[in-house]
Design a protein around this motif. Structure first.
Motif, PDB file in Angstrom:
ATOM      1  N   TYR A 149       0.966  -1.236  -0.083  1.00  0.00           N
ATOM      2  CA  TYR A 149       0.056  -0.082  -0.068  1.00  0.00           C
ATOM      3  C   TYR A 149       0.725   1.238   0.096  1.00  0.00           C
ATOM      4  O   TYR A 149       0.162   2.341   0.025  1.00  0.00           O
ATOM      5  CB  TYR A 149      -0.948  -0.197   1.220  1.00  0.00           C
ATOM      6  N   LEU A 175      -7.313   1.471   5.107  1.00  0.00           N
ATOM      7  CA  LEU A 175      -8.744   1.839   4.403  1.00  0.00           C
ATOM      8  C   LEU A 175      -8.925   3.177   4.238  1.00  0.00           C
ATOM      9  O   LEU A 175      -9.182   3.725   3.102  1.00  0.00           O
ATOM     10  CB  LEU A 175      -9.787   0.906   4.800  1.00  0.00           C
ATOM     11  N   GLU A 199      -6.179   4.949   1.802  1.00  0.00           N
ATOM     12  CA  GLU A 199      -6.555   4.744   0.595  1.00  0.00           C
ATOM     13  C   GLU A 199      -7.679   5.553  -0.009  1.00  0.00           C
ATOM     14  O   GLU A 199      -7.654   6.277  -1.061  1.00  0.00           O
ATOM     15  CB  GLU A 199      -6.728   3.315   0.393  1.00  0.00           C
ATOM     16  N   SER A 252      -7.286   8.437  -2.799  1.00  0.00           N
ATOM     17  CA  SER A 252      -7.905   8.204  -4.054  1.00  0.00           C
ATOM     18  C   SER A 252      -8.386   9.576  -4.987  1.00  0.00           C
ATOM     19  O   SER A 252      -8.713   9.365  -6.059  1.00  0.00           O
ATOM     20  CB  SER A 252      -9.094   7.314  -4.051  1.00  0.00           C
ATOM     21  N   GLU A 291     -11.828  -1.777  -2.111  1.00  0.00           N
ATOM     22  CA  GLU A 291     -10.576  -1.673  -1.207  1.00  0.00           C
ATOM     23  C   GLU A 291     -10.448  -2.582  -0.016  1.00  0.00           C
ATOM     24  O   GLU A 291      -9.479  -3.132   0.099  1.00  0.00           O
ATOM     25  CB  GLU A 291     -10.079  -0.212  -0.976  1.00  0.00           C
ATOM     26  N   LYS A 338     -10.070  -6.023  -1.292  1.00  0.00           N
ATOM     27  CA  LYS A 338      -8.506  -6.199  -1.641  1.00  0.00           C
ATOM     28  C   LYS A 338      -7.683  -6.174  -0.454  1.00  0.00           C
ATOM     29  O   LYS A 338      -6.874  -7.172  -0.524  1.00  0.00           O
ATOM     30  CB  LYS A 338      -7.931  -4.818  -2.512  1.00  0.00           C
TER      31      LYS A 338
END
Length: 184
Positions: free
Chosen positions: A42, A68, A71, A75, A124, A127
């Motif tokens: 990540y 999370l 991310e 994004s 996400e 994943k």
């Protein structure tokens, strides 16, 4: 029991303790390496375990899954959301406050941008769970336990200036749970 037998017993016990300790260190080292691999994937740390910019953001997160939420921030999807939608999306990450088991998950989508952000968060999470399983990390595998889909409609309505009484009656969540969510 002779002194020789007692010494032998203590020696065997010491050997067992050392095996347990050695196994524990190997296990901890394996877990550390697995978690490091996820953080490297990540781009939170680099291969030399130096904290990268995303990592500096992630360590500031305390009420949600830091990977999370980071991310999501990186994004760029947050830029497309209205203020009310941002608050609603952020409430999904708050897993400290839970609704009762009878409370259904929210389903309303407010805009295309909200739908994209919502889908991104789910993707996400899946994943991350898959990556953790790849590296044998024993974290929560159910994304609905990592995310909280029961409050975002109430948070959106509150942020839009809705009456508290109407919000409580519409969402069916106890007043205390809604107030705690608003406070966090």
């Amino acid at each position: 029991m002779t002194q020789f037998d007692t010494t032998k017993t203590y020696k065997n016990q010491l050997d067992e303790i050392q095996k347990i300790l050695a196994g524990g260190l190997d296990e901890k080292e394996t877990e550390f390496n697995s978690r490091t691999a996820v953080l490297t994937q990540y781009k939170i740390v680099d291969n030399d375990l130096n904290l990268l910019f995303k990592g500096k953001v992630a360590i500031k997160v305390s009420t949600a899954d830091p990977i999370l939420l980071t991310e999501f921030f990186f994004s760029g999807l947050i830029n497309e959301l209205s203020n009310e939608e941002v608050l609603a999306i952020l409430s999904i990450f708050n897993t400290q406050i839970r609704a009762t088991k009878q409370q259904p998950e929210c389903v309303r989508m407010y805009s295309e941008a909200f739908n994209k952000a919502y889908s991104f968060i789910i993707d996400e999470t899946e994943k991350l769970i898959e990556l953790e399983q790849t590296f044998s990390i024993n974290e929560e595998k159910n994304f609905s336990k990592r995310l909280n889909f029961c409050f975002y409609e109430a948070v959106y309505e509150w942020a839009s200036g809705g009456d508290f009484i109407d919000i409580i009656s519409d969402c069916g969540i106890e007043e205390g749970g809604v107030i705690k969510m608003f406070q966090t």
